[in-house]
Structures are given as C-alpha cells and as structure tokens.
Design a protein around this motif. Sequence first.
Motif, short mmCIF file in Angstrom:
data_model
loop_
_atom_site.label_atom_id
_atom_site.label_comp_id
_atom_site.label_asym_id
_atom_site.label_seq_id
_atom_site.Cartn_x
_atom_site.Cartn_y
_atom_site.Cartn_z
N ALA A 61 0.94 -1.20 -0.05
CA ALA A 61 -0.10 -0.01 -0.08
C ALA A 61 0.85 1.19 0.26
N ALA A 62 2.11 1.20 0.67
CA ALA A 62 2.85 2.11 0.95
C ALA A 62 3.55 2.72 -0.54
N VAL A 63 3.80 1.64 -1.32
CA VAL A 63 4.30 1.74 -2.61
C VAL A 63 3.54 2.67 -3.48
N ARG A 64 2.14 2.15 -3.37
CA ARG A 64 1.04 2.42 -4.53
C ARG A 64 0.94 3.82 -4.17
N VAL A 65 0.59 4.32 -2.87
CA VAL A 65 0.06 5.56 -2.44
C VAL A 65 1.28 6.53 -2.78
N THR A 66 2.56 6.36 -2.35
CA THR A 66 3.71 7.35 -2.51
C THR A 66 3.96 7.39 -3.96
N ARG A 67 3.59 6.41 -4.80
CA ARG A 67 3.92 6.50 -6.32
C ARG A 67 2.66 7.51 -6.84
N ALA A 68 1.48 7.33 -6.62
CA ALA A 68 0.53 8.37 -6.73
C ALA A 68 0.71 9.74 -6.40
N LEU A 69 1.32 9.90 -4.99
CA LEU A 69 1.53 11.00 -4.72
C LEU A 69 2.67 11.71 -4.97
N ASP A 70 3.42 10.95 -5.70
CA ASP A 70 4.93 11.49 -6.05
C ASP A 70 5.79 11.65 -4.82
N LEU A 71 5.50 10.90 -4.00
CA LEU A 71 6.31 11.25 -2.68
C LEU A 71 7.64 10.13 -2.39
N PRO A 72 8.75 10.50 -2.01
CA PRO A 72 9.66 9.48 -1.62
C PRO A 72 9.25 8.49 -0.78
N LEU A 73 9.79 7.40 -0.86
CA LEU A 73 9.49 6.25 0.10
C LEU A 73 10.87 5.44 0.36
N THR A 74 11.03 5.42 1.56
CA THR A 74 12.35 4.76 2.32
C THR A 74 11.44 3.66 3.13
N VAL A 75 12.22 2.29 3.06
CA VAL A 75 11.81 1.29 3.91
C VAL A 75 12.89 0.71 4.68
N PHE A 76 12.82 0.62 5.83
CA PHE A 76 13.77 -0.11 6.58
C PHE A 76 13.24 -0.96 7.68
N GLY A 77 14.29 -1.75 8.11
CA GLY A 77 13.85 -2.82 9.25
C GLY A 77 14.31 -2.46 10.56
N GLY A 78 15.43 -2.92 10.99
CA GLY A 78 15.97 -2.86 12.20
C GLY A 78 16.86 -1.64 12.63
N GLY A 79 17.11 -0.97 11.43
CA GLY A 79 18.07 0.07 11.31
C GLY A 79 19.35 -0.26 11.86
N SER A 80 19.91 -1.35 11.64
CA SER A 80 21.17 -1.87 12.14
C SER A 80 22.20 -1.56 11.08
N ASN A 81 21.90 -1.24 9.92
CA ASN A 81 23.02 -1.17 8.93
C ASN A 81 22.78 0.36 8.00
N VAL A 82 22.26 1.30 8.47
CA VAL A 82 21.75 2.51 8.12
C VAL A 82 22.53 3.54 9.01
N LEU A 83 23.00 4.65 8.17
CA LEU A 83 23.25 6.03 8.76
C LEU A 83 22.14 6.91 8.25
N VAL A 84 21.32 7.68 8.95
CA VAL A 84 20.39 8.62 8.65
C VAL A 84 20.90 9.76 8.84
N GLY A 85 20.81 10.67 7.81
CA GLY A 85 21.45 12.13 7.87
C GLY A 85 20.63 12.70 8.91
N ASP A 86 21.45 13.71 9.25
CA ASP A 86 21.07 14.67 10.31
C ASP A 86 19.85 15.64 9.93
N GLY A 87 19.98 15.87 8.27
CA GLY A 87 18.69 16.50 7.97
C GLY A 87 17.49 15.82 7.65
N GLY A 88 17.43 14.62 8.13
CA GLY A 88 16.05 13.76 8.25
C GLY A 88 15.83 13.09 6.86
N VAL A 89 14.64 12.41 6.69
CA VAL A 89 14.40 11.73 5.42
C VAL A 89 12.92 12.39 4.91
#
Length: 324
Positions: A61-89
């Motif tokens: 549902a997230a893929v479909r709605v963000t595609r329709a809205l032209d909104l960026p989509l990020t999917v993550f799980g445990g967040g154990s292999n990511v570095l999130v920018g200080d400016g957010g997502v």
Amino acid sequence: MTEESPGAPGGGRPEDVRHRLVEVFGERVSASVPLAGLTTFRTGGAADWLLETSDPADIVAAVRVTRALDLPLTVFGGGSNVLVGDGGVRGLVVRVRHGAISAHGTSTVRADGGVTLNGLVRWAIQRGMAGLERWAGTPGTVGGAIYGNAHFDGLMVGDMVAEVGLVDRTGSILRVSGSEMAFGYDESRVQHTGEFVLWANFDVAAGDPAKLRAAARESLGFRKRTQPLAQASAGCVFQNPRVTDDSLSGGVPRTAGALIDGAGLKGCRVGGAVVSTIHGNFIVSDGAATSADVRTLIEHCRSAVVDRFGVLLREELVYVGVFG
Ligand SMILES: Cc1cc2nc3c(=O)[nH]c(=O)nc-3n(C[C@H](O)[C@H](O)[C@H](O)COP(=O)(O)OP(=O)(O)OC[C@H]3O[C@@H](n4cnc5c(N)ncnc54)[C@H](O)[C@@H]3O)c2cc1C
C-alpha cells in the motif's frame, strides 16, 4: 539545506499528503518522527512521515500511495545497517518490524520481511530445523538481511534463500527464486531494482535442537569477543575488499578491519564518533555523535587507507536521507 514541511518536496501540498496517508493508514502514520532511536547508531534526523508495520500488505500500500502522490519512500527494518542524515528523511519512511513465520513441509521456513533474524533463529531451533542457527546475534530483519545479503564467518544468508516475495516500484507483487536474487558479497538484486522484500522462504534441514543451540551460542560468543556490542554502531562500516583486487598483494591486509587497524586508525575520533578499539571496521558513537561526525570519520578512514595501502574501501552501511 532548507527544511521543508512534511509532505514536500515531490508530494504535492502537505495537507493533501496528510489527508491521503491518513486515509490509507489511519492514525498509524505520524508526522515529523525522530529516527535516531529507531537505528542502532542512534544518530540522524526525523522522517517527514513514519509508518511502523509488521504487515507486508502495508508495504504494498505504501508503494502504491507514495507513487500516486509522487512522494519519496524509504523502507527499513532494524535500522542496524543505516546511517540516517542529520537533515532527516523526506517523504514516507516505513519501518517494518515483526511478522509471521511458518513451516512449509519440513524443509522450508517462510518469514515475513520484518521478522528479526534472531527471532527466526529461535523459532527454527525450537522446531529442530537446522541451517539458520549461525545467524544468532545478527541484528536486523529478514528484509535487511536479504537487501545486503548478510554475511557471517564465510556464510551468506542468500545461500539459504529459496524464494522471495517482492513488491516492485509500480506496486506489482513478484515471486522470485533465490537464483534470480543476484546475491553476491554484500549484494542483492533489490539494491538495483528498488524492490522491497515482503517475505522469504529459507531452506532448512532436520537438526537436533541441543546441537543447534550450541552452534547459536558459539556465534553469539564469537560476536561478544570480537565486536563492541556495548556501544552504538551499525556493524561493519566498510565491505572487505574483493580478494581479486590487484592492490591486495605484498602483504596488504585482506579485510577492511585489518586495513583500518594497519593504517593506525583504531581510536581515531571525529566529534562523538570513534573508530572502535575492539574491531577496526566498527565506528561507534560515544553517545553524542552526529551522523555528520560519523560520515567525516568514514571519509577520513577511507583516505588514510588509500594513502597507506592504495586500497579504496567501499561502504557496507547504507546512507539514508539528507546529509550536510
Ligand atoms: C552490532 C552489529 C553487528 C552486525 N553484524 C553483522 C554481521 O555479522 N553480518 C552482517 O551482514 N551484518 C551485520 N550487521 C549489520 C546489519 O545487522 C545487517 O546488515 C542487517 O541485515 C540489516 O538489517 P536491518 O533490518 O537492520 O536493515 P536496515 O538497517 O533497516 O536497512 C538496511 C538496508 O536494507 C534495506 N531494507 C531493509 N528492509 C528492507 C525490505 N523489507 N525490503 C527492501 N529493503 C530493505 C534498507 O532500505 C536499507 O537500505 C551488524 C550490525 C550491528 C549493529
């Protein structure tokens, strides 16, 4: 960088975005949610929008709605292999945690993308199913492990994957065999296609729970001895260099950790980010690190290793969101 209101850019008017997201996900979707506490590094800014879910249908549902809205989509799980920018997502972040596990016959276990690897290991051991026990102690989810083809002590998780359920960026659902997943060292097809993992089938065999428990304990013990588990990190920062690399001749270390150690970088600090003294390929936070500190330290390590050994290290962790 200019901060923008949730929903922009690319997502139309913020109130339209809010209306549509709430229409699809109800009050489960929240605005301006800090992500640091949802990652193991505990750094970084906020998601414009966050949905936490264990249901693969929500990812679709997230893929479909963000595609329709032209909104960026990020999917993550445990967040154990990511570095999130200080400016957010920007846009919608979907955090996938937990989900269903089931046995299909005696030789296949199916787990949703948000199931933790540790939960899956425990589940399989309790039922006398062998093959997953060595992954005990690996943080993160099935989806994250498949994205990066998680590896441990010469094993790759992709070697056990029989089939994966994916959703592509148009919202279509696919079943893909393990051999079509293009697994390689730290690689899988979803890194190139942008598909998201809904579930995976793993090959297992019959095993004695006592022996499987002992193997799991051995993996956990190895981690405790060799990794800085008491400090915030995202595991190994760099991939090991390819062994075919021409530059790895004449006694040049073969692992990223040994290269960093050999370049005298253990203990090196930028702000609150420090190269672990226990494992050279881990950068840890002293509790006050920003993602900018971590990223600056990563660049410093990369150039010091090039200067000392002529080897260019590439990141294993994934950058998400806005830096600098
Ligand atoms: C202490 C420590 C030890 C570690 N030890 C190991 C180790 O032994 N071996 C190893 O390989 N790694 C290790 N790691 C790194 C990490 O645990 C693994 O890479 C893990 O598989 C990441 O899973 P995750 O759910 O946390 O992914 P996240 O960090 O949430 O995401 C990582 C990437 O996967 C993508 N992703 C996540 N879920 C999905 C999904 N459902 N569909 C598509 N893409 C998705 C994200 O978009 C992101 O690009 C360690 C980390 C720590 C902190």
